[in-house]
Design a protein around this motif. Structure first.
Motif, PDB file in Angstrom:
ATOM      1  N   VAL A  55       5.790  -5.787  -0.195  1.00 55.16           N
ATOM      2  CA  VAL A  55       4.645  -5.874   0.718  1.00 55.16           C
ATOM      3  C   VAL A  55       4.195  -4.464   1.093  1.00 55.16           C
ATOM      4  N   HIS A  56       5.152  -3.636   1.438  1.00 55.49           N
ATOM      5  CA  HIS A  56       4.852  -2.274   1.860  1.00 55.49           C
ATOM      6  C   HIS A  56       4.199  -1.474   0.738  1.00 55.49           C
ATOM      7  N   GLU A  57       4.776  -1.607  -0.458  1.00 53.30           N
ATOM      8  CA  GLU A  57       4.251  -0.840  -1.612  1.00 53.30           C
ATOM      9  C   GLU A  57       2.812  -1.209  -1.924  1.00 53.30           C
ATOM     10  N   VAL A  58       2.594  -2.498  -2.031  1.00 57.62           N
ATOM     11  CA  VAL A  58       1.263  -2.965  -2.436  1.00 57.62           C
ATOM     12  C   VAL A  58       0.213  -2.530  -1.425  1.00 57.62           C
ATOM     13  N   VAL A  59       0.500  -2.765  -0.152  1.00 56.81           N
ATOM     14  CA  VAL A  59      -0.494  -2.431   0.876  1.00 56.81           C
ATOM     15  C   VAL A  59      -0.752  -0.926   0.892  1.00 56.81           C
ATOM     16  N   ASN A  60       0.290  -0.136   0.751  1.00 56.75           N
ATOM     17  CA  ASN A  60       0.130   1.317   0.768  1.00 56.75           C
ATOM     18  C   ASN A  60      -0.672   1.836  -0.411  1.00 56.75           C
ATOM     19  N   SER A  61      -0.660   1.058  -1.490  1.00 53.86           N
ATOM     20  CA  SER A  61      -1.382   1.517  -2.675  1.00 53.86           C
ATOM     21  C   SER A  61      -2.882   1.247  -2.556  1.00 53.86           C
ATOM     22  N   LEU A  62      -3.268   0.446  -1.607  1.00 57.45           N
ATOM     23  CA  LEU A  62      -4.695   0.144  -1.449  1.00 57.45           C
ATOM     24  C   LEU A  62      -5.376   1.289  -0.693  1.00 57.45           C
ATOM     25  N   PRO A  63      -6.502   1.784  -1.224  1.00 57.87           N
ATOM     26  CA  PRO A  63      -7.212   2.852  -0.509  1.00 57.87           C
ATOM     27  C   PRO A  63      -7.720   2.338   0.824  1.00 57.87           C
ATOM     28  N   GLY A  64      -7.538   3.134   1.859  1.00 54.54           N
ATOM     29  CA  GLY A  64      -7.991   2.693   3.173  1.00 54.54           C
ATOM     30  C   GLY A  64      -6.897   2.041   3.986  1.00 54.54           C
ATOM     31  N   PHE A  65      -5.705   1.940   3.389  1.00 59.08           N
ATOM     32  CA  PHE A  65      -4.568   1.379   4.113  1.00 59.08           C
ATOM     33  C   PHE A  65      -3.457   2.416   4.121  1.00 59.08           C
ATOM     34  N   SER A  66      -2.755   2.555   5.223  1.00 57.82           N
ATOM     35  CA  SER A  66      -1.529   3.344   5.168  1.00 57.82           C
ATOM     36  C   SER A  66      -0.506   2.701   6.095  1.00 57.82           C
ATOM     37  N   CYS A  67       0.756   2.734   5.672  1.00 54.98           N
ATOM     38  CA  CYS A  67       1.772   1.993   6.413  1.00 54.98           C
ATOM     39  C   CYS A  67       3.131   2.663   6.299  1.00 54.98           C
ATOM     40  N   ASN A 112       2.584 -11.384   9.510  1.00 52.29           N
ATOM     41  CA  ASN A 112       4.021 -11.538   9.334  1.00 52.29           C
ATOM     42  C   ASN A 112       4.385 -11.491   7.857  1.00 52.29           C
ATOM     43  N   THR A 113       5.569 -10.959   7.624  1.00 48.47           N
ATOM     44  CA  THR A 113       5.981 -10.652   6.251  1.00 48.47           C
ATOM     45  C   THR A 113       6.904 -11.730   5.713  1.00 48.47           C
ATOM     46  N   SER A 114       6.542 -12.978   6.015  1.00 46.41           N
ATOM     47  CA  SER A 114       7.422 -14.064   5.587  1.00 46.41           C
ATOM     48  C   SER A 114       7.489 -14.165   4.075  1.00 46.41           C
ATOM     49  N   ARG A 115       8.674 -14.491   3.620  1.00 41.76           N
ATOM     50  CA  ARG A 115       8.937 -14.525   2.185  1.00 41.76           C
ATOM     51  C   ARG A 115       8.126 -15.582   1.456  1.00 41.76           C
ATOM     52  N   ALA A 116       7.949 -16.724   2.119  1.00 41.45           N
ATOM     53  CA  ALA A 116       7.313 -17.847   1.437  1.00 41.45           C
ATOM     54  C   ALA A 116       5.879 -17.543   1.019  1.00 41.45           C
ATOM     55  N   LEU A 117       5.205 -16.722   1.803  1.00 41.41           N
ATOM     56  CA  LEU A 117       3.765 -16.555   1.546  1.00 41.41           C
ATOM     57  C   LEU A 117       3.372 -15.196   0.986  1.00 41.41           C
ATOM     58  N   PHE A 118       4.331 -14.302   0.845  1.00 38.53           N
ATOM     59  CA  PHE A 118       3.904 -12.919   0.633  1.00 38.53           C
ATOM     60  C   PHE A 118       3.134 -12.685  -0.663  1.00 38.53           C
ATOM     61  N   LYS A 119       3.450 -13.436  -1.689  1.00 36.85           N
ATOM     62  CA  LYS A 119       2.740 -13.201  -2.961  1.00 36.85           C
ATOM     63  C   LYS A 119       1.258 -13.539  -2.802  1.00 36.85           C
ATOM     64  N   GLU A 120       1.013 -14.714  -2.268  1.00 44.81           N
ATOM     65  CA  GLU A 120      -0.374 -15.160  -2.107  1.00 44.81           C
ATOM     66  C   GLU A 120      -1.101 -14.242  -1.119  1.00 44.81           C
ATOM     67  N   LEU A 121      -0.375 -13.860  -0.070  1.00 47.47           N
ATOM     68  CA  LEU A 121      -0.941 -12.962   0.931  1.00 47.47           C
ATOM     69  C   LEU A 121      -1.404 -11.670   0.277  1.00 47.47           C
ATOM     70  N   LEU A 122      -0.536 -11.068  -0.508  1.00 47.17           N
ATOM     71  CA  LEU A 122      -0.861  -9.791  -1.138  1.00 47.17           C
ATOM     72  C   LEU A 122      -2.039  -9.936  -2.108  1.00 47.17           C
ATOM     73  N   ARG A 123      -2.050 -11.040  -2.810  1.00 47.26           N
ATOM     74  CA  ARG A 123      -3.136 -11.260  -3.782  1.00 47.26           C
ATOM     75  C   ARG A 123      -4.472 -11.310  -3.048  1.00 47.26           C
ATOM     76  N   ARG A 124      -4.538 -12.142  -2.011  1.00 48.32           N
ATOM     77  CA  ARG A 124      -5.809 -12.320  -1.309  1.00 48.32           C
ATOM     78  C   ARG A 124      -6.202 -11.067  -0.547  1.00 48.32           C
ATOM     79  N   LEU A 125      -5.212 -10.428   0.078  1.00 51.09           N
ATOM     80  CA  LEU A 125      -5.502  -9.235   0.869  1.00 51.09           C
ATOM     81  C   LEU A 125      -6.045  -8.122  -0.024  1.00 51.09           C
TER      82      LEU A 125
END
Lengths: 488, 448
Positions: B347-359, B423-436
């Motif tokens: 979750v951290h890696e993917v979000v950080n790789s998006l321009p305009g996001f830092s975490c 929230n970084t719940s395991r069940a949803l994180f793949k779909e979350l990252l895709r849509r985000l």
């Protein structure tokens, strides 16, 4: 006193720095006498000899603790909701399964472990609204006016928080009955609100006189701003069930004096005396026509802790709010959101209470049987209590028309009053403490609920099983006779 | 800063519910369902309840199951034990608000099991003197759970913000605590310091050094320590370890161990159990004046009790199956897996790789709180709509991406910075990252 030569330092949080209003909070139902009862239990379990074999906690309205059986159907549905794998277990009836499925579907992730909306699960609120409509002969109920709460206490305290404001002579005054359930006085103390006492009439079976309400409010206007009127019907500790006429009079009074009405109706199924009937404030209000129905502001409270369910530990409850200003409603919603949501199992249970098995459903027969047995046992015990206590010279007990308690008046000899005063104790606390030490029976002294000056009472639950109750009542009788003799 | 737009509170939640209804009615949207990662509600996000916990609860609720061979032996025995403690079976008000806890250094007398928010409210109620002038102040971290701020201000106290350092991975710096304390001069009388560890919304885990610094500071400045340790079972960061304030105080020895006044909070809502709906937790009180404890006990006594099922779940949480117990293997497999490092890193890696996001790295807790670097164009658009910029982003993300997240302003943030929380719940994180990711790229392009 020092530690390693360093001066011992004062604490940050002391009696002097703490919130002063908290110091005024008392809750007799679990107060000092109960603490002593718990100590005695411990001593007994450690083998210490006492004049009694067990401590009987007749202080708190906890039905299951006193042996009342839970309703099987409710427990089956809740078991299915807790562990849905049981849905494939053939020992559970179909109607329980379908209720469980419906409840789980309205829970996030199909689990009772999920937060619900702050106001409560939508489908449960709708079921509550329909129940209220049926109960009140068709008077409409809007689910948006229903708020699920953590027991009724949560709703009551929240409403009081909304109502209390002002300072000095404009500080909110709240009218409460004397005697009362001490949650009210405790909440008012904590909020720094002004408590306005109106006395119920013991000579007339604890009835509510409008003239007394008027007296109380007139006097109170001199030093505060009366804004709310609390009624407990059926009453606690007194058990009186208000007549329909009385309820109408109270509504008229509240309208005239511009008071927000709080109707605590948690004992609505606990009505025993002949000629007595529960009338909901909501129903009566609406039947009085638009002049009142559209203007009087009312909150009524119910709970899963009493009646025939007795499920205190689940902390289920609801309140219905009538004619509240929309902006205030938004604030109410915000206030409730701080505690996130009421316990979901309690919400599920409330759903079952308002939506029990119907004729034709597999569990209907046993449900009705259990409910009838519980309520009729309570009625029997109410009568028994009144009868036995009234045979004791120096004890006088009004009929227990409803709820779960008797609140008899006791005569305490002057000598005992004197000894109590010297000890710095209320005379009825002194009496109850003695009774506890000599018989193991734990009651709550009337001073914990409020009473007319110079009168003494105790509150005892009618909950123990009938044969145990008989023994209990006889012990109380014997104790009273001994006590009176000892201090004559 | 927390006074902002009371009415905006809940607006996103209402819209999310509306969209869920619309979807149920068949309205066409670019997604089939809303991913609700707004709250720290693990079950809602798809985590399964722990089998052992639910089996014991069900047997407690319906005791005939204790004789059912369909339930493992240890479950049936535990249920029997728990019921033995509830005098009238589980419909009963619990006599005391004390429960048996298995942890080192615990003094059972000073523990109250309770609904979390009631616990906070009761302790705050004792600390906050409504009639005092100047008003009572409580130091609170920024960012912080918004309910906490409300619970403080609703009592008439002043919330005094201290800023966690985003650049240092949300570290709590004593200099900043000092600055906050000075800022309170003439405004209010600070009596308490509120700490959240592991953090919410920011996912930090305090180092031992930091915990000791905070304790020393609280001791020197005579502040009552309120420590929210709800996420103590959710620690993932490498070289990170949860250090309980209670233990730290005790290990510091005199004078601290005997004098630092502390209330620490825990709950069944997070961690392995995720049983938010049961509403149970506990507060442990350390070094309080016995005279004050008397009043605290009265306050807790009038709250009836915390829901009994929740108390049982709490007991199971603190005393789980042991090696050799029939339920142990399943419990071990599923439990800790619910809080695993692997997907949180992703979750951290993917979000950080998006321009305009830092975490900063997510070391613990249940949430990510990445920073949004919005363009002036986006900020301008938000202003035109009368929205906070991060609310604007979250609203679009909800409408177009079907993801329900929380805007940073609701938790507090430095002026001119924007964040979102999910929230970084395991069940949803793949779909979350895709849509985000998909939404974010489009959004940044639209407002470049």
């Amino acid at each position: 006193m020092s530690e390693n030569g360093i001066m011992s330092r004062a604490k940050v949080l002391t009696i002097d720095t703490m919130n002063p209003t908290v110091k005024k909070v008392e809750y007799a139902v679990r107060g000092p006498i109960v603490q002593r009862a718990v100590e005695l239990e411990r001593e007994l379990s450690e083998g210490m000899k006492k004049p009694f074999a067990e401590v009987i906690k007749a202080n708190i309205g906890d039905a299951h603790a006193m042996g009342q059986q839970p309703i099987t159907f409710f427990r089956q549905v809740l078991a299915l909701c807790s562990y849905p794998e049981l849905l494939s277990d053939s020992t559970f009836p179909e109607d329980a399964k379908s209720r469980a499925c419906r409840i789980l579907q309205s829970c996030g992730g199909n689990s009772m472990g999920s937060y619900s909306a702050s106001q409560g699960i939508d489908s449960v609120r709708q079921d509550v609204a329909r129940y209220i409509e049926r109960r009140d002969g068709g008077v409409a109920c809007d689910p948006d006016n229903i708020y699920l709460t953590t027991g009724a206490s949560d709703g009551i305290v929240t409403m009081l928080k909304l109502l209390v404001c002002g300072e000095g002579t404009t500080r909110t005054g709240v009218m409460i009955p004397i005697p009362q359930y001490p949650l009210y006085s405790a909440a008012l103390a904590e909020l720094g609100a002004v408590q306005i006492n109106y006395f119920l009439n013991e000579e007339k079976c604890w009835s509510l006189d409008i003239t007394e309400l008027q007296r109380a409010v007139n006097e109170a206007r001199q030093y505060c701003n009366p804004r709310a009127l609390c009624i407990i019907n059926p009453g606690n500790p007194t058990g009186q069930v208000q007549s329909r006429q009385c309820i109408e009079d109270v509504i008229r009074f509240a309208a005239k004096e511009r008071l927000f009405l709080m109707a605590d109706e948690v004992y609505q199924d606990n009505v025993y005396a002949e000629g007595c009937q529960f009338h909901s404030f909501k129903k009566v209000l609406f039947e009085m026509g638009p002049e009142y129905a559209e203007t009087v502001e009312l909150a009524s409270f119910h709970s899963t802790s009493k009646c025939y369910m007795g499920e205190c530990g689940f902390r289920g409850g609801y309140m219905e709010i009538i004619n509240m200003d929309d902006e205030v409603k938004d604030q109410l919603t915000k206030l409730l959101s701080v505690r996130l949501c009421p316990p979901v199992p309690g919400q599920a249970l409330m759903d079952l209470v308002v939506n029990p098995p119907q004729p034709g459903e597999p569990s209907y027969g046993s449900f009705i049987k259990e409910r009838t047995a519980t309520l009729s046992a309570l009625a029997e015990k109410a009568k028994l209590t009144e009868q036995v206590l009234n045979t004791v010279q120096g004890i006088s007990c009004n009929p227990v028309q409803g709820a779960m308690y008797s609140f008899p008046r006791i005569t305490i000899p002057e000598k005992a009053v004197k000894e109590a005063t010297e000890k710095g104790q209320q005379p009825d606390m002194f009496y109850c403490m003695k009774m506890l030490e000599e018989t193991g029976i734990c009651l709550v002294p009337g001073s914990g609920f409020g009473q007319k000056d110079g009168t003494y009472h105790f509150r005892m639950t009618i909950l123990p099983p009938t044969d145990k109750l008989k023994i209990l009542l006889n012990k109380v009788k014997e104790f009273h006779q001994r006590f009176t003799q000892q201090y004559s | 800063m927390w006074n902002v737009k009371q009415l905006e509170y809940g607006a996103l939640a209402r819209r999310a519910n509306q969209i869920k209804d619309e979807l149920r009615q068949g309205v066409r949207k670019p997604y089939k369902e809303v991913i609700d990662v707004f709250q720290g509600d693990l079950h809602r996000a798809g985590m399964k309840p722990l089998t052992f916990v639910r089996q014991v609860l069900t047997a407690c609720v319906y005791p005939p199951l204790i004789n059912s061979s369909n339930l493992p032996l240890d479950v049936r025995q535990r249920a029997q034990e728990e019921l033995g403690r509830c005098v009238g079976e589980s419909g009963y008000y619990n006599q005391t608000s004390q429960i048996k806890l298995y942890c080192q250094f615990c003094n059972v007398q000073d523990i109250h099991s309770t609904e979390m928010r009631f616990a906070h409210c009761n302790i705050l109620n004792v600390l906050v003197n409504r009639e005092a002038s100047p008003r009572t102040g409580v130091l609170i971290p920024v960012p912080c759970h918004n309910k906490t701020v409300l619970s403080i201000t609703q009592l008439g106290a002043v919330a005094v913000p201290y800023y966690l350092s985003e650049e240092q991975g949300w570290a709590l710096q004593v200099e900043e605590l000092q600055r906050a304390l000075e800022s309170a001069k003439g405004v209010c009388n600070p009596v308490a310091l509120y700490v959240i560890n592991p953090g919410n919304p920011a996912g930090y885990v305090q180092s031992q050094k930091s915990v000791l610094e905070v304790i020393r500071f609280a001791w020197e400045k005579r502040l009552f320590l309120l420590v929210d340790e709800l996420y103590q079972d959710c620690v993932y960061g490498e070289n990170c370890e949860f250090v309980s304030y209670k233990r730290a105080v005790s290990e510091m020895g005199p004078p601290f161990s005997g004098t630092v006044e502390l209330a620490s909070f825990h709950s069944v809502s997070k961690g392995f159990s995720g049983e938010c709906g049961l509403r149970a937790g506990y507060v442990e009180l350390v070094n309080l004046d016995p005279a004050v404890m008397k009043y605290i006990n009265t306050l807790f006594s009038k709250d009836a009790c915390s829901p009994v099922l929740g108390q049982i779940a709490l007991d199971l949480m603190t005393d789980p199956p042991k090696p050799g117990d029939p339920s142990y293997l399943l419990y071990k497999q599923v439990g800790p897996e619910n809080c695993t490092l692997v997907y949180v890193k992703k979750v951290h890696e993917v979000v950080n790789s998006l321009p305009g996001f830092s975490c900063p790295p997510i070391e613990g807790g249940l949430f990510a709180f990445p920073r949004l670097h919005l363009t002036p164009k986006a900020i301008q658009k938000a202003k035109e709509l009368g929205l906070q910029p991060d609310t604007f982003y979250c609203t679009r993300l909800l409408e177009e991406g079907g993801v329900f997240t929380g805007p940073g302003w609701e938790y507090g943030q430095k002026e001119g910075t924007y964040h979102i929380r999910y929230n970084t719940s395991r069940a949803l994180f793949k779909e979350l990252l895709r849509r985000l990711s998909s939404f974010h790229m489009t959004f940044m392009k639209d407002f470049s």
